[in-house]
Design a protein around this motif. Structure first.
Motif, PDB file in Angstrom:
ATOM      1  N   UNK A   1       6.380  -9.734 -10.213  1.00  0.00           N
ATOM      2  CA  UNK A   1       6.595  -8.977  -8.975  1.00  0.00           C
ATOM      3  C   UNK A   1       6.793  -9.913  -7.782  1.00  0.00           C
ATOM      4  N   UNK A   2       7.493  -9.410  -6.782  1.00  0.00           N
ATOM      5  CA  UNK A   2       7.743 -10.129  -5.547  1.00  0.00           C
ATOM      6  C   UNK A   2       7.200  -9.307  -4.396  1.00  0.00           C
ATOM      7  N   UNK A   3       6.578  -9.966  -3.412  1.00  0.00           N
ATOM      8  CA  UNK A   3       6.145  -9.276  -2.200  1.00  0.00           C
ATOM      9  C   UNK A   3       7.241  -9.386  -1.147  1.00  0.00           C
ATOM     10  N   UNK A   4       7.582  -8.251  -0.547  1.00  0.00           N
ATOM     11  CA  UNK A   4       8.575  -8.204   0.522  1.00  0.00           C
ATOM     12  C   UNK A   4       7.908  -7.559   1.730  1.00  0.00           C
ATOM     13  N   UNK A   5       7.970  -8.244   2.867  1.00  0.00           N
ATOM     14  CA  UNK A   5       7.389  -7.732   4.099  1.00  0.00           C
ATOM     15  C   UNK A   5       8.467  -7.016   4.902  1.00  0.00           C
ATOM     16  N   UNK A   6       8.133  -5.811   5.347  1.00  0.00           N
ATOM     17  CA  UNK A   6       9.043  -4.999   6.148  1.00  0.00           C
ATOM     18  C   UNK A   6       8.375  -4.788   7.503  1.00  0.00           C
ATOM     19  N   UNK A   7       9.011  -5.306   8.544  1.00  0.00           N
ATOM     20  CA  UNK A   7       8.434  -5.284   9.889  1.00  0.00           C
ATOM     21  C   UNK A   7       8.758  -3.977  10.613  1.00  0.00           C
ATOM     22  N   UNK A   8       8.121  -3.806  11.760  1.00  0.00           N
ATOM     23  CA  UNK A   8       8.379  -2.666  12.628  1.00  0.00           C
ATOM     24  C   UNK A   8       9.877  -2.556  12.920  1.00  0.00           C
ATOM     25  N   UNK A   9      10.382  -1.337  12.857  1.00  0.00           N
ATOM     26  CA  UNK A   9      11.803  -1.038  13.082  1.00  0.00           C
ATOM     27  C   UNK A   9      12.715  -1.610  12.009  1.00  0.00           C
ATOM     28  N   UNK A  10      12.158  -1.875  10.827  1.00  0.00           N
ATOM     29  CA  UNK A  10      12.965  -2.250   9.671  1.00  0.00           C
ATOM     30  C   UNK A  10      12.861  -1.154   8.619  1.00  0.00           C
ATOM     31  N   UNK A  11      13.829  -1.168   7.712  1.00  0.00           N
ATOM     32  CA  UNK A  11      13.935  -0.143   6.677  1.00  0.00           C
ATOM     33  C   UNK A  11      14.155  -0.836   5.342  1.00  0.00           C
ATOM     34  N   UNK A  12      13.557  -0.279   4.265  1.00  0.00           N
ATOM     35  CA  UNK A  12      13.792  -0.799   2.921  1.00  0.00           C
ATOM     36  C   UNK A  12      14.147   0.368   2.008  1.00  0.00           C
ATOM     37  N   UNK A  13      15.118   0.142   1.116  1.00  0.00           N
ATOM     38  CA  UNK A  13      15.561   1.169   0.164  1.00  0.00           C
ATOM     39  C   UNK A  13      15.280   0.694  -1.251  1.00  0.00           C
ATOM     40  N   UNK A  14      14.762   1.607  -2.065  1.00  0.00           N
ATOM     41  CA  UNK A  14      14.547   1.356  -3.487  1.00  0.00           C
ATOM     42  C   UNK A  14      15.441   2.309  -4.267  1.00  0.00           C
ATOM     43  N   UNK A  15      16.290   1.732  -5.101  1.00  0.00           N
ATOM     44  CA  UNK A  15      17.181   2.527  -5.933  1.00  0.00           C
ATOM     45  C   UNK A  15      16.380   3.195  -7.049  1.00  0.00           C
ATOM     46  N   UNK A  16      16.915   4.244  -7.667  1.00  0.00           N
ATOM     47  CA  UNK A  16      16.235   4.816  -8.822  1.00  0.00           C
ATOM     48  C   UNK A  16      15.957   3.717  -9.856  1.00  0.00           C
ATOM     49  N   UNK A  17      14.729   3.692 -10.369  1.00  0.00           N
ATOM     50  CA  UNK A  17      14.353   2.725 -11.389  1.00  0.00           C
ATOM     51  C   UNK A  17      13.755   1.430 -10.861  1.00  0.00           C
ATOM     52  N   UNK A  18      13.741   1.209  -9.550  1.00  0.00           N
ATOM     53  CA  UNK A  18      13.120   0.002  -9.001  1.00  0.00           C
ATOM     54  C   UNK A  18      11.630   0.258  -8.786  1.00  0.00           C
ATOM     55  N   UNK A  19      10.811  -0.588  -9.377  1.00  0.00           N
ATOM     56  CA  UNK A  19       9.359  -0.445  -9.262  1.00  0.00           C
ATOM     57  C   UNK A  19       8.884  -1.023  -7.937  1.00  0.00           C
ATOM     58  N   UNK A  20       7.987  -0.289  -7.265  1.00  0.00           N
ATOM     59  CA  UNK A  20       7.466  -0.746  -5.986  1.00  0.00           C
ATOM     60  C   UNK A  20       6.150  -0.055  -5.659  1.00  0.00           C
ATOM     61  N   UNK A  21       5.399  -0.694  -4.768  1.00  0.00           N
ATOM     62  CA  UNK A  21       4.215  -0.095  -4.173  1.00  0.00           C
ATOM     63  C   UNK A  21       3.987  -0.793  -2.846  1.00  0.00           C
ATOM     64  N   UNK A  22       3.723  -0.026  -1.800  1.00  0.00           N
ATOM     65  CA  UNK A  22       3.554  -0.602  -0.473  1.00  0.00           C
ATOM     66  C   UNK A  22       2.115  -0.540  -0.013  1.00  0.00           C
ATOM     67  N   UNK A  23       1.792  -1.466   0.919  1.00  0.00           N
ATOM     68  CA  UNK A  23       0.422  -1.539   1.437  1.00  0.00           C
ATOM     69  C   UNK A  23       0.436  -2.150   2.830  1.00  0.00           C
ATOM     70  N   UNK A  24      -0.706  -2.041   3.496  1.00  0.00           N
ATOM     71  CA  UNK A  24      -0.891  -2.678   4.799  1.00  0.00           C
ATOM     72  C   UNK A  24      -1.769  -3.899   4.598  1.00  0.00           C
ATOM     73  N   UNK A  25      -1.150  -5.079   4.599  1.00  0.00           N
ATOM     74  CA  UNK A  25      -1.881  -6.341   4.472  1.00  0.00           C
ATOM     75  C   UNK A  25      -2.253  -6.929   5.825  1.00  0.00           C
ATOM     76  N   UNK A  26      -1.793  -6.307   6.902  1.00  0.00           N
ATOM     77  CA  UNK A  26      -2.002  -6.861   8.236  1.00  0.00           C
ATOM     78  C   UNK A  26      -3.303  -6.409   8.874  1.00  0.00           C
ATOM     79  N   UNK A  27      -3.435  -6.754  10.148  1.00  0.00           N
ATOM     80  CA  UNK A  27      -4.628  -6.385  10.920  1.00  0.00           C
ATOM     81  C   UNK A  27      -4.398  -5.160  11.795  1.00  0.00           C
ATOM     82  N   UNK A  28      -3.122  -4.755  11.943  1.00  0.00           N
ATOM     83  CA  UNK A  28      -2.773  -3.585  12.744  1.00  0.00           C
ATOM     84  C   UNK A  28      -2.374  -2.439  11.827  1.00  0.00           C
ATOM     85  N   UNK A  29      -2.434  -1.241  12.341  1.00  0.00           N
ATOM     86  CA  UNK A  29      -2.053  -0.088  11.519  1.00  0.00           C
ATOM     87  C   UNK A  29      -0.553  -0.076  11.277  1.00  0.00           C
TER      88      UNK A  29
END
Length: 173
Positions: free
Chosen positions: A83-111
């Motif tokens: 697996x690879x970690x990808x960080x998505x910042x404020x005002x950014x967007x990420x798309x996962x195609x059908x079949x792409x495995x993913x799970x997101x989380x908040x690793x930061x100090x802000x909500x």
């Protein structure tokens, strides 16, 4: 036209406290073709409880506040891919195609405040590869060793293998 005040909706969390403030907007808006959910994640909280893929739905996450980290496993057919970690910042967007495995989380100090959009709206084929909230356990088939399992509609099993149809309970995962 339907109009909804998000603050008027009750949060609908997953089964434990690690999944933040989750407010599905699909039903209140009456959408036919897209699923919409608004999330507010405090530090350490997750969008979902597992690294998963919708094999019949694409997903888009719009990060409105904060910074979300997504664990991503491309659907390449290579069972040994890490697996690879990808960080998505404020005002950014990420798309996962059908079949792409993913799970997101908040690793930061802000909500994190984000919208999740899925199309088509109803997904039936959800597959699980890893369950981070259970000490990052992988979910693989006990019979043919497929590297992911489909969420089962069988009330006696949590998962079923998409390759050989073997079943697995969460306790066995």
């Amino acid at each position: 036209m339907n109009r909804v005040a998000i603050g008027d909706l009750e949060p609908k969390p997953y089964d434990d406290e690690l999944h933040g403030d989750r407010r599905p907007l699909t039903e209140p808006l009456g959408t036919d073709h897209v699923a919409i959910t608004r999330y507010v994640l405090e530090p350490g909280e997750r969008f979902s409880g597992s690294v998963h893929a919708h094999f019949d739905q694409e997903e888009v996450f719009v990060v409105l506040e904060g910074e979300a980290t997504f664990e991503v496993i491309p659907n390449t057919g290579d069972r040994g891919i890490e697996p690879t970690d990808i960080t998505v910042a404020e005002n950014e967007v990420i798309r996962f195609a059908p079949g792409e495995f993913q799970s997101g989380r908040n690793d930061g100090e802000d909500r994190v405040v984000a919208l999740a959009l899925g199309a088509p709206r109803d997904t039936e084929d959800i597959r699980i590869a890893r369950i981070p909230v259970l000490e990052d356990r992988d979910v693989s088939c006990p019979d043919c060793e497929a590297d992911h399992m489909r969420i089962s509609s069988d009330e006696d099993a949590d998962f079923e293998c998409p390759d050989c149809e073997a079943t697995l309970s969460l306790e066995e995962a």
